[in-house]
Design a protein around this motif. Sequence first.
Motif, PDB file in Angstrom:
ATOM      1  N   ALA A 119     -99.445   5.066  -9.882  1.00  0.00           N
ATOM      2  CA  ALA A 119     -98.783   3.935 -10.530  1.00  0.00           C
ATOM      3  C   ALA A 119     -99.191   3.830 -11.992  1.00  0.00           C
ATOM      4  O   ALA A 119     -98.367   3.547 -12.872  1.00  0.00           O
ATOM      5  CB  ALA A 119     -99.117   2.646  -9.793  1.00  0.00           C
ATOM      6  N   SER A 120    -100.465   4.087 -12.268  1.00  0.00           N
ATOM      7  CA  SER A 120    -100.961   4.018 -13.638  1.00  0.00           C
ATOM      8  C   SER A 120    -100.331   5.113 -14.496  1.00  0.00           C
ATOM      9  O   SER A 120     -99.913   4.862 -15.641  1.00  0.00           O
ATOM     10  CB  SER A 120    -102.492   4.159 -13.649  1.00  0.00           C
ATOM     11  OG  SER A 120    -102.987   4.167 -14.964  1.00  0.00           O
TER      12      SER A 120
ATOM     13  N   ARG B 283     -97.467   6.673 -14.018  1.00  0.00           N
ATOM     14  CA  ARG B 283     -96.041   6.382 -14.217  1.00  0.00           C
ATOM     15  C   ARG B 283     -95.854   5.273 -15.257  1.00  0.00           C
ATOM     16  O   ARG B 283     -94.968   5.342 -16.117  1.00  0.00           O
ATOM     17  CB  ARG B 283     -95.405   5.976 -12.894  1.00  0.00           C
ATOM     18  CG  ARG B 283     -95.246   7.111 -11.895  1.00  0.00           C
ATOM     19  CD  ARG B 283     -94.337   6.688 -10.743  1.00  0.00           C
ATOM     20  NE  ARG B 283     -94.212   7.737  -9.747  1.00  0.00           N
ATOM     21  CZ  ARG B 283     -94.930   7.806  -8.633  1.00  0.00           C
ATOM     22  NH1 ARG B 283     -95.832   6.862  -8.383  1.00  0.00           N
ATOM     23  NH2 ARG B 283     -94.760   8.794  -7.789  1.00  0.00           N
ATOM     24  N   ALA B 284     -96.679   4.225 -15.142  1.00  0.00           N
ATOM     25  CA  ALA B 284     -96.539   3.091 -16.064  1.00  0.00           C
ATOM     26  C   ALA B 284     -96.814   3.510 -17.500  1.00  0.00           C
ATOM     27  O   ALA B 284     -96.150   3.035 -18.437  1.00  0.00           O
ATOM     28  CB  ALA B 284     -97.487   1.969 -15.646  1.00  0.00           C
ATOM     29  N   GLN B 285     -97.761   4.420 -17.691  1.00  0.00           N
ATOM     30  CA  GLN B 285     -98.111   4.853 -19.046  1.00  0.00           C
ATOM     31  C   GLN B 285     -97.237   6.004 -19.538  1.00  0.00           C
ATOM     32  O   GLN B 285     -97.287   6.344 -20.714  1.00  0.00           O
ATOM     33  CB  GLN B 285     -99.590   5.267 -19.087  1.00  0.00           C
ATOM     34  CG  GLN B 285    -100.555   4.110 -18.869  1.00  0.00           C
ATOM     35  CD  GLN B 285    -101.999   4.548 -19.002  1.00  0.00           C
ATOM     36  OE1 GLN B 285    -102.375   5.648 -18.625  1.00  0.00           O
ATOM     37  NE2 GLN B 285    -102.829   3.666 -19.553  1.00  0.00           N
ATOM     38  N   GLU B 286     -96.460   6.608 -18.613  1.00  0.00           N
ATOM     39  CA  GLU B 286     -95.575   7.721 -18.957  1.00  0.00           C
ATOM     40  C   GLU B 286     -96.336   8.841 -19.671  1.00  0.00           C
ATOM     41  O   GLU B 286     -95.927   9.337 -20.720  1.00  0.00           O
ATOM     42  CB  GLU B 286     -94.405   7.227 -19.828  1.00  0.00           C
ATOM     43  CG  GLU B 286     -93.524   6.204 -19.123  1.00  0.00           C
ATOM     44  CD  GLU B 286     -92.356   5.762 -20.000  1.00  0.00           C
ATOM     45  OE1 GLU B 286     -92.366   6.078 -21.214  1.00  0.00           O
ATOM     46  OE2 GLU B 286     -91.436   5.115 -19.470  1.00  0.00           O
TER      47      GLU B 286
ATOM     48  N   LYS C 246    -108.189   3.993 -18.892  1.00  0.00           N
ATOM     49  CA  LYS C 246    -106.721   4.005 -18.924  1.00  0.00           C
ATOM     50  C   LYS C 246    -106.216   3.798 -20.346  1.00  0.00           C
ATOM     51  O   LYS C 246    -105.248   4.453 -20.771  1.00  0.00           O
ATOM     52  CB  LYS C 246    -106.165   2.918 -17.991  1.00  0.00           C
ATOM     53  CG  LYS C 246    -106.332   3.236 -16.510  1.00  0.00           C
ATOM     54  CD  LYS C 246    -105.488   2.360 -15.623  1.00  0.00           C
ATOM     55  CE  LYS C 246    -105.999   0.933 -15.605  1.00  0.00           C
ATOM     56  NZ  LYS C 246    -105.253   0.112 -14.617  1.00  0.00           N
TER      57      LYS C 246
END
Length: 370
Positions: A309-310, A312-315, A274
Amino acid sequence: MKVCRIIVPVLALFSIVACTQKIKVNGTLTDVPKGTEIVIKQLDGASYTVLDTVRTKGSGSFSYKFSIRKGEPEFVYFFYSGRKVASLLLEEKGNVTLEADTLGHYSVKGSESSEKLRDVEYALSEFNFEYSRLISDPKTTQGAVNRLFVDYYRDRVKYVMTNASSMTAIPVLYQKVAGDIPLFSQSTDALHFRSVCDSLMGRYPDSRYVQALKNETERREKLFSLEVKLNSAEQLGFPDITLPDIKGRKCALSSLKDRCILLYFWDPSDRAQKMYSLDVLLPVYNQYRDRGFNIYSVALSPDKVGWAASVRAQELPWVNVCDIRGASSPLVRTYNINGVPGGILIFEGSLSGSSIKGEQDLRRELNALL
């Protein structure tokens, strides 16, 4: 409590007995002396296993009782001196009369399924005889041999189509001709396997033969699907991929029209991977995006929620899709990905042939291509 301990086994036994039907075969093997041994075998996958043996009485007569579970027909075979002399498909309760000689000619009464199985085997024998006759004749052309194959194949396709709900379609699908050549060997034959499988699953869902056919059908369908992808790859220059993005929309790799695309495989459950997206891929993406570079990122994970979710969080700005089959995805084998993270570049619609393992590999290739 003691009553229950007695009743439950009795009920279970009654259930087994009620689901079992007895079929008696009264047979005659001509031209053999009294006491001749006949070996009874049953089909087990692609081979035979010995079930029992019987000995003939006067005039070659013999009898044997089979216990067949309802809804689970059995293929059984009679062998004399190592040679198969008769085949039966037992499913209807009652008595079956079998008359056979030592050369493999036989007749059946009392079992419609067995009569159809005999006709199937006779048709195969007639083909093999005609094939042997043709190839032994020096005047035979290859065209004549090919026509024989094609005519027999078409006839057997017609048989499985019109008898898809009959268990006799199974041995037809597995037939080998001219020695050891599978008759249904084309990738498109997966369609015939599926037709028979679906029909028989409706009638005999508990049959081990049908379950084996189901496994073989799925195997053939996977190979057929891969062939279709590879055929399209010849036009595209790479095997196409279509998977859902974080909004559930199907996104195809072929839909990207950029000059250079990084097909990237990764595991979103790995924290280091990630961080690789942010520390390595994002700077590279920003640097080369205007030159015609894009990323098609495939997460190999059954956890779609965690992956989404990962992302989206990292855009992450590139195309992100998820394959819930994880590391067992056939895409890993198709693209020869030996480990994640890993990727390969597609340049101007064709695979570059270079495997991308790290930032240096990626930048070196992009500098050379763009």
